[in-house]
Scaffold this motif. Structure first.
Motif, short mmCIF file in Angstrom:
data_model
loop_
_atom_site.label_atom_id
_atom_site.label_comp_id
_atom_site.label_asym_id
_atom_site.label_seq_id
_atom_site.Cartn_x
_atom_site.Cartn_y
_atom_site.Cartn_z
N ASP A 145 36.15 32.98 28.93
CA ASP A 145 35.93 34.31 28.53
C ASP A 145 36.11 35.07 29.66
O ASP A 145 36.62 36.29 29.96
N SER A 191 38.74 37.71 30.69
CA SER A 191 38.39 39.39 30.90
C SER A 191 39.10 39.93 31.97
O SER A 191 39.18 41.34 32.13
N SER A 247 38.60 33.71 23.30
CA SER A 247 38.36 34.52 24.57
C SER A 247 39.07 35.52 24.66
O SER A 247 40.20 35.77 24.81
#
Length: 404
Positions: free
Chosen positions: A167, A171, A191
């Motif tokens: 994740d 990001s 994710s």
């Protein structure tokens, strides 16, 4: 460090090159132009280190990688992919790469794709401790000591399956490159990426070889062909998506060619390959399963378990559901290349390695099959290129600034 990046999550990662602080700072690392001279210089230095390393000489895949990133080779890539429209192209920003667990050097090729296209890169390397990984990363480290400006662009990391880490790296990714099986792709897609980020996936694939028996029998160096086939298959235990699982024989001298080809291959495998008993058990199990599922299959006579050949009377769309590795091959005597359509009309079909005339497979491609992304000579199936699985990686990993 970016405030929204959890430092506790970053601590779960082992940094083989770089650090948690460098990972957090990737968002502030400026993109480079595609085929930037500083990148070409750096990769040429890595190549020289690898070519001089005594350890590297024992691994043909490492030597091949070192040869691929030398200056002359990269400049040829630049001629093909840099673009001639005069518009500037530069990296998208941060590329997050997930390397496959069963192909030792793929992580390095993925990193180089990101570097050549001007990106900062986080590459998750295989968790298995392959010697090739250590040799290549050591070469990168040595070159980085002389090219300190490249350090912010290169992070090799290792971590257990951890959604929180996926994740976090996703990001900050402008592009995500996922190599591995369907399960790996599915896991990474849990994710989320930022809205303007892109993703390219290289999921489960399979490959085959087409051998013109007349052409093969006219060749003068069968031992060289055996080496080529060994590098395409046994070098990676057939775990590479490019490794042929099915051998298709064409022409008028099939029986004669088969005997010579497999005799030569067996001599080489017997000398070079490290066989484990469990591999023989797996091959026997797979042979039984395919015999129960497809009528008319036949396990060819064999002197040991190094090479197991299973002849099939026809090509079915389900044949590759029973593929195995470590020297397990299906064989088919082909009268019409279109017999292969059920197998090639599948998006999982990737590479056809050939001995003979490559144009022989054109009818298959022209028929509109959904598979077949590469048609390459035997011995070249693992040769990497910026066009892979039908995708132009140079275009996907970069952006063009239009001047009107």
């Amino acid at each position: 460090m970016r405030k929204d990046l959890n430092p506790d999550v970053l601590k779960r990662v082992t940094y083989l090159t770089g650090s948690a602080e460098m990972a957090a700072g990737l968002c502030d690392t400026p993109a480079k132009m595609v085929f930037d001279e500083s990148v070409i210089d750096f990769l040429d230095d890595v190549s020289k280190v690898l070519m001089k390393a005594p350890e590297a000489k024992g691994y043909p895949d490492v030597v091949t990688f070192g040869f691929w990133i030398r200056r002359g080779s990269v400049l040829k890539l630049a001629e093909r992919f840099k673009g001639r429209d005069g518009q500037p192209r530069l990296g998208r920003g941060t590329a997050f790469h997930i390397a496959p667990s069963n192909v030792p050097v793929n992580f390095a090729y993925s990193m180089v794709c990101g570097l050549l296209t001007g990106n900062g890169n986080i590459v998750r390397v295989p968790f298995k401790d392959f010697p090739q990984v250590r040799i290549i990363i050591d070469a990168f480290d040595q070159a980085l000591a002389r090219h300190r400006g490249m350090k912010p662009y290169i992070l090799f990391v290792r971590y257990e399956r951890d959604k929180d880490v996926n994740d976090l790296f996703s990001s900050i990714a402008d592009t995500r490159v996922v190599w591995g099986g369907d399960e790996t792709v599915a896991e990474l897609r849990k994710s989320p990426l930022p809205p303007r980020s892109g993703e390219i996936t290289f999921a489960d694939r399979y490959s085959l070889a087409v051998i013109d028996s007349d052409f093969y029998m006219a060749m003068e160096d069968e031992s060289h062909v055996a080496e080529d086939f060994y590098n395409d298959t046994f070098l990676s235990d057939q775990n590479a998506c490019t490794s042929p699982r099915l051998i298709v024989w064409t022409g008028n001298k099939i029986a004669e060619a088969k005997k010579l080809f497999w005799d030569e291959e067996h001599k080489l495998v017997e000398r070079k390959y490290a066989f484990q008993a469990i591999q023989g058990v797996n091959k026997l199990t797979k042979s039984c399963l395919v015999a129960a599922a497809i009528s008319g299959v036949k396990v060819e006579e064999h002197r040991d378990n190094l090479i197991i050949r299973v002849s099939v009377p026809e090509i079915t769309g389900t044949l590759m559901d029973y593929r195995d590795n470590s020297g397990y091959f299906y064989e088919y005597d082909c009268k019409n290349i279109m017999d292969l359509a059920p197998l090639c009309d599948d998006k999982r079909c990737q590479t056809i390695g050939y001995i003979g005339e490559r144009e022989a497979v054109l009818p298959l491609i022209q028929s509109g099959v959904k598979g077949i992304d590469r048609v390459v000579p035997m011995g070249k199936t693992m040769d990497f290129d910026l066009i892979w699985d039908g995708y132009d990686l140079s275009a996907f990993l970069s952006r063009t600034v239009v001047f009107v």
